[in-house]
Design an enzyme around this catalytic site. Structure first.
Site, PDB file in Angstrom:
ATOM      1  N   TYR A  72       0.465  -1.255  -0.432  1.00 10.60           N
ATOM      2  CA  TYR A  72       0.003   0.056   0.061  1.00 10.60           C
ATOM      3  C   TYR A  72       0.382   1.053   0.200  1.00 10.60           C
ATOM      4  O   TYR A  72       0.552   2.078  -0.951  1.00 10.60           O
ATOM      5  CB  TYR A  72      -0.815   0.102   0.818  1.00 10.60           C
ATOM      6  CG  TYR A  72      -1.528   1.514   1.297  1.00 10.60           C
ATOM      7  CD1 TYR A  72      -3.522   0.726   0.785  1.00 10.60           C
ATOM      8  CD2 TYR A  72      -2.215   2.090   1.319  1.00 10.60           C
ATOM      9  CE1 TYR A  72      -4.447   2.206   0.250  1.00 10.60           C
ATOM     10  CE2 TYR A  72      -2.523   3.043   1.451  1.00 10.60           C
ATOM     11  CZ  TYR A  72      -3.362   2.943   0.636  1.00 10.60           C
ATOM     12  OH  TYR A  72      -4.849   3.927   1.235  1.00 10.60           O
ATOM     13  N   PHE A 124      -6.050  21.138 -24.215  1.00  6.33           N
ATOM     14  CA  PHE A 124      -6.842  19.520 -24.830  1.00  6.33           C
ATOM     15  C   PHE A 124      -7.833  20.380 -23.631  1.00  6.33           C
ATOM     16  O   PHE A 124      -8.414  20.667 -23.128  1.00  6.33           O
ATOM     17  CB  PHE A 124      -5.752  18.855 -23.400  1.00  6.33           C
ATOM     18  CG  PHE A 124      -6.367  17.339 -24.341  1.00  6.33           C
ATOM     19  CD1 PHE A 124      -6.444  16.684 -25.276  1.00  6.33           C
ATOM     20  CD2 PHE A 124      -6.943  16.636 -23.092  1.00  6.33           C
ATOM     21  CE1 PHE A 124      -7.132  16.041 -25.379  1.00  6.33           C
ATOM     22  CE2 PHE A 124      -7.035  15.353 -23.124  1.00  6.33           C
ATOM     23  CZ  PHE A 124      -7.572  14.746 -24.625  1.00  6.33           C
ATOM     24  N   ASP A 125      -9.623  19.681 -24.090  1.00 10.77           N
ATOM     25  CA  ASP A 125     -10.369  19.160 -23.483  1.00 10.77           C
ATOM     26  C   ASP A 125     -10.526  19.275 -22.317  1.00 10.77           C
ATOM     27  O   ASP A 125     -11.276  19.913 -21.598  1.00 10.77           O
ATOM     28  CB  ASP A 125     -11.215  18.512 -24.052  1.00 10.77           C
ATOM     29  CG  ASP A 125     -11.165  16.697 -24.780  1.00 10.77           C
ATOM     30  OD1 ASP A 125      -9.665  16.792 -24.353  1.00 10.77           O
ATOM     31  OD2 ASP A 125     -12.204  15.815 -24.949  1.00 10.77           O
ATOM     32  N   ASP A 214       1.902  20.808 -20.039  1.00  8.08           N
ATOM     33  CA  ASP A 214       1.281  19.335 -20.447  1.00  8.08           C
ATOM     34  C   ASP A 214       1.810  18.543 -21.238  1.00  8.08           C
ATOM     35  O   ASP A 214       2.043  18.310 -22.645  1.00  8.08           O
ATOM     36  CB  ASP A 214      -0.261  19.787 -21.264  1.00  8.08           C
ATOM     37  CG  ASP A 214      -1.495  18.697 -21.428  1.00  8.08           C
ATOM     38  OD1 ASP A 214      -0.550  17.474 -21.201  1.00  8.08           O
ATOM     39  OD2 ASP A 214      -3.069  18.756 -21.805  1.00  8.08           O
ATOM     40  N   ALA A 216       1.550  15.381 -22.061  1.00  9.25           N
ATOM     41  CA  ALA A 216       1.348  13.800 -22.783  1.00  9.25           C
ATOM     42  C   ALA A 216       2.368  12.961 -24.114  1.00  9.25           C
ATOM     43  O   ALA A 216       2.812  12.175 -24.226  1.00  9.25           O
ATOM     44  CB  ALA A 216      -0.344  14.006 -22.915  1.00  9.25           C
ATOM     45  N   LYS A 257       0.042   7.968 -23.108  1.00  2.16           N
ATOM     46  CA  LYS A 257       0.007   8.631 -24.675  1.00  2.16           C
ATOM     47  C   LYS A 257       1.717   8.467 -24.579  1.00  2.16           C
ATOM     48  O   LYS A 257       2.050   7.424 -24.835  1.00  2.16           O
ATOM     49  CB  LYS A 257      -0.214   9.922 -24.728  1.00  2.16           C
ATOM     50  CG  LYS A 257      -0.793  10.155 -25.252  1.00  2.16           C
ATOM     51  CD  LYS A 257      -2.337   9.945 -24.645  1.00  2.16           C
ATOM     52  CE  LYS A 257      -3.206  10.653 -24.863  1.00  2.16           C
ATOM     53  NZ  LYS A 257      -3.946  12.005 -23.928  1.00  2.16           N
ATOM     54  N   HIS A 449     -18.605  15.399 -26.324  1.00  2.00           N
ATOM     55  CA  HIS A 449     -18.863  14.685 -27.189  1.00  2.00           C
ATOM     56  C   HIS A 449     -18.586  13.640 -27.115  1.00  2.00           C
ATOM     57  O   HIS A 449     -19.080  12.335 -28.065  1.00  2.00           O
ATOM     58  CB  HIS A 449     -17.480  14.793 -27.937  1.00  2.00           C
ATOM     59  CG  HIS A 449     -16.114  15.420 -26.933  1.00  2.00           C
ATOM     60  ND1 HIS A 449     -16.009  15.645 -26.021  1.00  2.00           N
ATOM     61  CD2 HIS A 449     -14.931  14.285 -26.948  1.00  2.00           C
ATOM     62  CE1 HIS A 449     -14.592  15.331 -25.144  1.00  2.00           C
ATOM     63  NE2 HIS A 449     -13.902  14.660 -25.957  1.00  2.00           N
TER      64      HIS A 449
HETATM   65  C1  LIG Z   1      -4.713  12.944 -23.708  1.00  8.22           C
HETATM   66  C2  LIG Z   1      -5.107  13.833 -22.971  1.00  8.22           C
HETATM   67  C3  LIG Z   1      -4.688  14.620 -21.639  1.00  8.22           C
HETATM   68  C4  LIG Z   1      -5.576  13.386 -20.197  1.00  8.22           C
HETATM   69  O1  LIG Z   1      -5.042  12.406 -20.508  1.00  8.22           O
HETATM   70  P1  LIG Z   1      -5.775  11.566 -19.447  1.00  8.22           P
HETATM   71  O2  LIG Z   1      -4.868  10.096 -19.652  1.00  8.22           O
HETATM   72  O3  LIG Z   1      -6.973  11.140 -21.449  1.00  8.22           O
HETATM   73  O4  LIG Z   1      -6.920  11.282 -18.975  1.00  8.22           O
HETATM   74  C5  LIG Z   1      -4.408  15.789 -21.271  1.00  8.22           C
HETATM   75  N1  LIG Z   1      -3.537  16.602 -22.487  1.00  8.22           N
HETATM   76  C6  LIG Z   1      -3.415  16.493 -23.356  1.00  8.22           C
HETATM   77  C7  LIG Z   1      -2.428  17.062 -24.004  1.00  8.22           C
HETATM   78  C8  LIG Z   1      -3.328  14.991 -23.862  1.00  8.22           C
HETATM   79  O5  LIG Z   1      -3.456  14.502 -25.411  1.00  8.22           O
END
Ligand SMILES: *Cc1c(COP(=O)(O)O)cnc(C)c1O
Length: 457
Positions: A72, A124-125, A214, A216, A257, A449
């Protein structure tokens, strides 16, 4: 003769996929309310919905799963993961989370207050969702060139320094941080140059505003810097990534990603206050700070994925495959966001379905047509994804309306890519006969979406 390019790996395990008939697809799509997120995966032949969590793990990652420590607190898996993140990013404090949006949720719970303004090269969304749901404002400071899909420039994901400065000077004292997304997903997986990162950092420093990267697709971004930016040809991906992170104050990462795991994410920073603040929210939302919603084995696989996918050959294989799809579309004359991005090809639906009015969502219509044609599931990155303006509640038609074909990492062969391109060509050839789109029957107030219900007009 010069040998052609080929993948830097071979295949050890396969997963069968199945074709379907047009009649089956028509029925399935209707049942899904013309929203491909509502399809069952087994109703899909080639799945380009996302490159998120859909990659094939390596033998090294599968082997690492077996060594997972499921304690844990204080598991060895956490310390392996922490050391790898520290090595790749240069950040001292690391918090695991179950995915990227969870990292945003944890960090933004500490940093974002109602009324704040947060600029980004294009949010990003989920990032925008986490800002707007806290009654703050997300402002895109994207370069104007990014909107011209036919313009070919090497770093179309860049921040507009001018627009950024305007937001910072008009909102002094009210900007808790700026979001720098690499690669810039929303404008087409387009990279940000090191020079632009440096300039962004300098402007933000001038205004005393920190930067959250960000991250990813930071490794894909580093690949583009290496292959396109002068002075970086001879640097390794790992060296470039470290330099990128050196200009920012912290990062959130969707490890689904560029770390090529099916689930995972993290926050990393050198700011002790951010770390302490985020920790408070990690525990109730994600779990104790040495597992953050992940299994010990997941942390192990994530660490190996980060190490392996920051090597040039891995990224070269991937990005060349995306480029292969773009080359096919060029052959057929289909317009997409140029040049090819890192993880996906974004077809300019407004330029393809010219008879479908924007109020009837051309990119969503094209998504349906591509699925009906061959069982290829892409997704809409356009007017539906853009959500309504939080104040006026009007649809936002100001941005691009794109069909995104995201390529999972190490999953499909170039033969699959050729099928995708041929299917899109068939739709393209009958584009004049497609005159009506879709209408919304039901939608959620944010991030609509995923669950929107549509009807065919
Ligand atoms: C996918 C993504 C996120 C969110 O990540 P999740 O793992 O899907 O929650 C944030 N910012 C960017 C640029 C992304 O491509």
């Amino acid at each position: 003769m010069e040998l052609p390019f080929a993948e830097s790996w071979k295949i050890k395990m396969i997963e069968p996929i199945r074709k379907s008939t047009l009649a089956e697809r028509e029925e399935w799509l209707k049942k899904a309310y013309y929203n491909v997120f509502q399809l069952k995966a087994e109703e899909v032949y080639i799945d380009l919905l996302t490159d998120s969590g859909t990659g094939s793990m390596s033998q090294g990652q599968w082997a690492a799963l077996m060594l997972g420590d499921e304690s844990y607190a204080g598991a060895t898996s956490f310390y392996k993961f922490e050391a790898e993140v520290q090595k790749i990013t240069g950040f001292k404090y690391v918090i695991p989370t179950h995915q990227g949006r969870a990292a945003e949720n944890v960090l933004f719970s500490y940093l974002v207050k109602p009324g704040n303004v947060i600029p980004g090269n294009a949010h990003f969304d989920t990032t925008k969702g986490h800002i707007e749901s806290r009654k703050a404002k997300a402002i895109d400071v994207t370069i104007d060139e990014a909107k011209d899909t036919q313009l070919e420039i090497p770093f179309k994901g860049n921040v507009s320094i001018e627009k950024l400065e305007k937001v910072l000077s008009e909102n002094k004292g009210n900007v808790p941080f700026m979001v720098l997304t690499v690669t810039n997903n929303t404008v087409g997986g387009q990279p940000v140059s090191m020079q632009n990162i440096r300039e962004t950092s300098a402007v933000c420093k001038m205004y005393g505003v920190p930067i959250v990267m960000d991250s990813a697709r930071f490794a894909e971004n580093a690949y583009f810097i290496k292959t396109r930016e002068k002075g970086y040809e001879n640097k390794t991906i790992k060296e470039i990534a470290l330099e990128m992170f050196s200009y920012v104050d912290g990062m959130t990462m969707s490890a689904k990603k560029d770390a090529i795991v099916n689930m995972g994410g993290f926050i990393a920073t050198n700011d002790k206050d951010w770390y302490e603040g985020a920790k408070m929210f990690c525990i109730p939302f994600e779990g104790y700070i040495t597992y953050g919603g992940l299994n010990g084995r997941d942390l192990n696989a994530l660490a190996v994925g980060l190490e392996e996918n920051t090597e040039f050959d891995m990224l070269d294989t991937r990005i060349r495959q995306v480029k292969h799809l773009a080359d096919k579309l060029d052959e057929y004359g289909i317009p997409y966001q140029r040049p090819a991005g890192g993880h996906a090809i974004f077809v300019d639906a407004d330029k393809v379905l010219i008879n479908v009015p924007k109020e009837e969502f051309p990119a969503q219509t094209l998504t349906c047509e591509l699925y009906l044609e061959a069982g290829v599931r892409a997704c809409e990155i356009g007017y539906i994804l853009a959500d309504r303006d939080p104040v006026t509640r009007q649809n936002r038609f100001g941005g691009l309306d794109l069909l995104r074909m995201a390529i999972p990492r190490r999953v499909y062969t170039d033969n699959h890519i050729d099928v995708i391109a041929a299917a899109l060509k068939n739709v393209y050839d009958r584009r004049d006969s497609i005159t009506r789109g879709v209408a919304i029957e039901w939608e959620a107030p944010i991030m609509r979406h995923f669950t929107v219900k549509l009807k065919r007009l």
